[in-house]
Scaffold this active site. Sequence first.
Site, mmCIF file in Angstrom:
data_model
loop_
_atom_site.group_PDB
_atom_site.id
_atom_site.type_symbol
_atom_site.label_atom_id
_atom_site.label_comp_id
_atom_site.label_asym_id
_atom_site.label_seq_id
_atom_site.Cartn_x
_atom_site.Cartn_y
_atom_site.Cartn_z
ATOM 1 C CB ALA A 75 -0.884 -0.011 1.239
ATOM 2 C CE1 TYR B 200 11.770 -9.817 25.375
ATOM 3 C CE2 TYR B 200 12.516 -7.578 25.005
ATOM 4 C CZ TYR B 200 11.710 -8.471 25.677
ATOM 5 O OH TYR B 200 10.842 -8.034 26.626
ATOM 6 C CB ALA C 149 19.782 -9.066 17.170
ATOM 7 C CG ASP D 120 6.394 -4.045 16.465
ATOM 8 O OD1 ASP D 120 5.786 -4.219 17.544
ATOM 9 O OD2 ASP D 120 7.204 -4.877 16.011
ATOM 10 C CG HIS E 231 1.735 -30.097 45.615
ATOM 11 N ND1 HIS E 231 2.913 -29.404 45.783
ATOM 12 C CD2 HIS E 231 2.005 -31.404 45.901
ATOM 13 C CE1 HIS E 231 3.858 -30.241 46.175
ATOM 14 N NE2 HIS E 231 3.341 -31.471 46.254
HETATM 15 P P1 FAD Z 1 4.018 -6.724 12.116
HETATM 16 O O1 FAD Z 1 3.826 -8.055 12.713
HETATM 17 O O2 FAD Z 1 5.399 -6.316 11.748
HETATM 18 O O3 FAD Z 1 3.092 -6.704 10.835
HETATM 19 C C1 FAD Z 1 3.097 -5.631 9.956
HETATM 20 C C2 FAD Z 1 2.660 -6.141 8.597
HETATM 21 O O4 FAD Z 1 2.446 -5.021 7.743
HETATM 22 C C3 FAD Z 1 3.683 -7.013 7.898
HETATM 23 O O5 FAD Z 1 3.094 -8.236 7.543
HETATM 24 C C4 FAD Z 1 4.078 -6.223 6.648
HETATM 25 O O6 FAD Z 1 4.332 -7.043 5.527
HETATM 26 C C5 FAD Z 1 2.860 -5.354 6.441
HETATM 27 N N1 FAD Z 1 3.151 -4.098 5.751
HETATM 28 C C6 FAD Z 1 4.075 -3.162 6.082
HETATM 29 N N2 FAD Z 1 4.011 -2.123 5.252
HETATM 30 C C7 FAD Z 1 3.027 -2.402 4.369
HETATM 31 C C8 FAD Z 1 2.501 -1.702 3.252
HETATM 32 N N3 FAD Z 1 2.957 -0.503 2.875
HETATM 33 N N4 FAD Z 1 1.514 -2.310 2.542
HETATM 34 C C9 FAD Z 1 1.046 -3.530 2.888
HETATM 35 N N5 FAD Z 1 1.515 -4.227 3.940
HETATM 36 C C10 FAD Z 1 2.481 -3.657 4.671
HETATM 37 N N6 FAD Z 1 6.765 -10.392 20.278
HETATM 38 C C11 FAD Z 1 6.203 -11.053 21.299
HETATM 39 O O7 FAD Z 1 5.249 -10.542 21.907
HETATM 40 N N7 FAD Z 1 6.645 -12.287 21.690
HETATM 41 C C12 FAD Z 1 7.683 -12.889 21.062
HETATM 42 O O8 FAD Z 1 8.061 -14.001 21.426
HETATM 43 C C13 FAD Z 1 8.301 -12.224 19.992
HETATM 44 N N8 FAD Z 1 9.327 -12.780 19.328
HETATM 45 C C14 FAD Z 1 9.868 -12.135 18.272
HETATM 46 C C15 FAD Z 1 10.942 -12.735 17.602
HETATM 47 C C16 FAD Z 1 11.531 -12.096 16.533
HETATM 48 C C17 FAD Z 1 12.683 -12.763 15.810
HETATM 49 C C18 FAD Z 1 11.042 -10.842 16.101
HETATM 50 C C19 FAD Z 1 11.652 -10.151 14.904
HETATM 51 C C20 FAD Z 1 9.993 -10.230 16.754
HETATM 52 C C21 FAD Z 1 9.413 -10.870 17.849
HETATM 53 N N9 FAD Z 1 8.355 -10.286 18.557
HETATM 54 C C22 FAD Z 1 7.807 -10.951 19.618
HETATM 55 C C23 FAD Z 1 7.820 -8.974 18.193
HETATM 56 C C24 FAD Z 1 6.521 -9.144 17.364
HETATM 57 O O9 FAD Z 1 6.798 -9.897 16.209
HETATM 58 C C25 FAD Z 1 5.992 -7.775 16.985
HETATM 59 O O10 FAD Z 1 5.826 -6.990 18.144
HETATM 60 C C26 FAD Z 1 4.642 -7.896 16.281
HETATM 61 O O11 FAD Z 1 4.743 -8.694 15.122
HETATM 62 C C27 FAD Z 1 4.130 -6.509 15.905
HETATM 63 O O12 FAD Z 1 2.907 -6.628 15.261
HETATM 64 P P2 FAD Z 1 2.412 -5.500 14.234
HETATM 65 O O13 FAD Z 1 1.072 -5.945 13.797
HETATM 66 O O14 FAD Z 1 2.587 -4.175 14.824
HETATM 67 O O15 FAD Z 1 3.443 -5.562 13.012
HETATM 68 P P1 NAD Z 2 16.477 -5.329 21.915
HETATM 69 O O1 NAD Z 2 16.166 -3.907 22.112
HETATM 70 O O2 NAD Z 2 15.811 -6.357 22.736
HETATM 71 O O3 NAD Z 2 18.040 -5.561 22.102
HETATM 72 C C1 NAD Z 2 18.990 -4.849 21.404
HETATM 73 C C2 NAD Z 2 20.293 -4.938 22.173
HETATM 74 O O4 NAD Z 2 21.321 -4.443 21.337
HETATM 75 C C3 NAD Z 2 20.297 -4.097 23.453
HETATM 76 O O5 NAD Z 2 20.784 -4.864 24.509
HETATM 77 C C4 NAD Z 2 21.221 -2.930 23.099
HETATM 78 O O6 NAD Z 2 21.901 -2.429 24.218
HETATM 79 C C5 NAD Z 2 22.152 -3.584 22.101
HETATM 80 N N1 NAD Z 2 22.778 -2.690 21.145
HETATM 81 C C6 NAD Z 2 22.235 -1.616 20.513
HETATM 82 N N2 NAD Z 2 23.136 -1.083 19.633
HETATM 83 C C7 NAD Z 2 24.248 -1.842 19.722
HETATM 84 C C8 NAD Z 2 25.513 -1.817 19.062
HETATM 85 N N3 NAD Z 2 25.792 -0.904 18.131
HETATM 86 N N4 NAD Z 2 26.435 -2.739 19.399
HETATM 87 C C9 NAD Z 2 26.163 -3.684 20.353
HETATM 88 N N5 NAD Z 2 24.972 -3.756 20.998
HETATM 89 C C10 NAD Z 2 24.035 -2.862 20.673
HETATM 90 O O7 NAD Z 2 16.254 -5.580 20.341
HETATM 91 P P2 NAD Z 2 16.186 -6.935 19.499
HETATM 92 O O8 NAD Z 2 16.777 -8.045 20.233
HETATM 93 O O9 NAD Z 2 16.719 -6.584 18.150
HETATM 94 O O10 NAD Z 2 14.632 -7.161 19.363
HETATM 95 C C11 NAD Z 2 13.801 -6.162 18.746
HETATM 96 C C12 NAD Z 2 12.444 -6.127 19.376
HETATM 97 O O11 NAD Z 2 11.730 -7.306 19.008
HETATM 98 C C13 NAD Z 2 12.481 -6.135 20.888
HETATM 99 O O12 NAD Z 2 12.490 -4.830 21.403
HETATM 100 C C14 NAD Z 2 11.217 -6.836 21.273
HETATM 101 O O13 NAD Z 2 10.226 -5.877 21.453
HETATM 102 C C15 NAD Z 2 10.897 -7.708 20.071
HETATM 103 N N6 NAD Z 2 11.168 -9.118 20.429
HETATM 104 C C16 NAD Z 2 10.471 -9.652 21.475
HETATM 105 C C17 NAD Z 2 10.704 -10.952 21.830
HETATM 106 C C18 NAD Z 2 9.922 -11.524 22.962
HETATM 107 O O14 NAD Z 2 8.933 -10.929 23.351
HETATM 108 N N7 NAD Z 2 10.311 -12.663 23.510
HETATM 109 C C19 NAD Z 2 11.634 -11.726 21.151
HETATM 110 C C20 NAD Z 2 12.328 -11.140 20.109
HETATM 111 C C21 NAD Z 2 12.079 -9.829 19.748
#
Ligand code: FAD
Ligand code: NAD
Length: 465
Positions: free
Chosen positions: A119, A186, A270, A312, A444
């Site tokens: 979009a 994370y 990351a 996000d 328990h």
């Molecule tokens: P998103 O899930 O990012 O969805 C946005 C969507 O919008 C995407 O599908 C994208 O393709 C679409 N989009 C973007 N721009 C456009 C456009 N212009 N037109 C059409 N479509 C578009 N969170 C947790 O709570 N627990 C976890 O364990 C966890 N683990 C994670 C592990 C990893 C490796 C990562 C990267 C993230 C993790 N997160 C976790 C974070 C979680 O994935 C996000 O917080 C969540 O997906 C956010 O949801 P959202 O709907 O805001 O965006």
């Molecule tokens: P994060 O914010 O969890 O961690 C980033 C880390 O990188 C921090 O500890 C920071 O101090 C460090 N950092 C930043 N710049 C740096 C640099 N130049 N050199 C070295 N270290 C540096 O971010 P992430 O791990 O990339 O995850 C992104 C987001 O995705 C998280 O904020 C979280 O909201 C979401 N996430 C959530 C889960 C979960 O809920 N279990 C799992 C994965 C991701």
Amino acid sequence: MREILSTTLLIIGGGPGGYVAAIRAGQLGVPTIIVEGSQPGGTCLNIGCIPSKAWIHAAGEYERACQQAHVSTLGISVQHPSIDSAQTLAWKDGIVSRLTAGVEALLKKAGVRLVRGWARVLDGKTVEVKTDEGAQRIQCEHLLLAAGSEPMPLPSMPFGDRVISSTEALSPRQIPKRLVVVGGGYIGLELGTVYRKLGAEVSVVEAQDRILPSYDADLTQPVSKALGRMGITLHLKSKVLGLNAAGDAVRVQGETGTETLLPADQVLLAIGRRPRTQGWGLESLQLSRSGNALRIDEQCRTSMRNVWAIGDITGEPMLAHRAMAQGEMVAELVAGRKRRFTPAAIPAVCFTDPEIVTAGLGPSHAKEAGLDCIVSQFPFSANGRAMTLESNEGFVRVVARRDNHLIVGWQAVGRGVSELSAAFSQSLEMGARLEDVAGTIHAHPTLGEAIQEAALRALGHALHL
Ligand code: FAD
Ligand code: NAD
């Protein structure tokens, strides 16, 4: 140009925020269109929460098999364990496909139209979507921005070749011999642990003086210890200068300024994620920002009337369940209901080994908020269930106001504690006091008994300590 579509609610992004908003709006009879450029389910289902947890489970199972082959206190004998990571990948992809197909089916059931394509925002009520069949213009009364986030790049070490993001790390062609993880947050620690358990040599470079800086040190210490036991090397207070000339090692500057070379077959970058606010016309709306993120109020309204934002794209905490809760609320507001986003807590779980879970205020946050609190913790070393799970490390901690015993926060670290998050959040949302939790019969033997014992201990009479 095809015929212009018109709808009440137009959602950009089919992640947990967008698809939940769409389902709820559909249930409430609001004509809704959702646009998704990639796969329904967004980051979470396709390249985030779900695939990472699948790998965490698989790597944990493999590690156990390896441990049992080495020495098993349980008397189980395993010989020559091995893992076919291509099969694990196919299993993970199968889960993702089932879930994303499920989201599509739920959207259909709710009467929501899914338009596939990227979009571009033309104005606050009009969007153009690049679909396989050509450009599709859509007009709406309410525009909901749910485009999520993307990995933050590091200028000194751009993505490409051996420098990968979590997306590539979750679909590995093979497990590298040496992985350098930049960022001890994370993603770095969840996936760094996976790769270590699958056999890679893993080093983590973190800018701060400790890992997982968003959690307090008491919670992260058991994780640090476990990383050490696994053989993951931590480089704290360190700065990444880039790859060396040969491109096979990461140049790291330590606290004292000395430079070290960390050999790397792959580098997982990351260091955080940034809201996806550029490249799709959003700039033209000139919405108010809070840093990189879209600024929203307690109803997820942006600075433009009838333009909403969730998940996000609105910044921290970037968690799927926050996005979902916001999405559900916006759908109800658009349908005319009265709602506000004022949760008592948004729980957070870090799926490291051991896991960390928090909900509400930690001891230092409570202090900063001017609250005089009782802080009490109960160790898993005194919990029978933890012992039967071969894991007695960690604790449950409760933070409660001293004057009226209102619970303001819960934290835990230990194996399997992610499942305690529901009890923590419920007690906070329901305004539970220490006496409520202490007086509730907990089954328990369960890890949950540590919740009751933490409350009992706060009242001065823990039973099993
Ligand atoms: P998103 O899930 O990012 O969805 C946005 C969507 O919008 C995407 O599908 C994208 O393709 C679409 N989009 C973007 N721009 C456009 C456009 N212009 N037109 C059409 N479509 C578009 N969170 C947790 O709570 N627990 C976890 O364990 C966890 N683990 C994670 C592990 C990893 C490796 C990562 C990267 C993230 C993790 N997160 C976790 C974070 C979680 O994935 C996000 O917080 C969540 O997906 C956010 O949801 P959202 O709907 O805001 O965006
Ligand atoms: P994060 O914010 O969890 O961690 C980033 C880390 O990188 C921090 O500890 C920071 O101090 C460090 N950092 C930043 N710049 C740096 C640099 N130049 N050199 C070295 N270290 C540096 O971010 P992430 O791990 O990339 O995850 C992104 C987001 O995705 C998280 O904020 C979280 O909201 C979401 N996430 C959530 C889960 C979960 O809920 N279990 C799992 C994965 C991701």
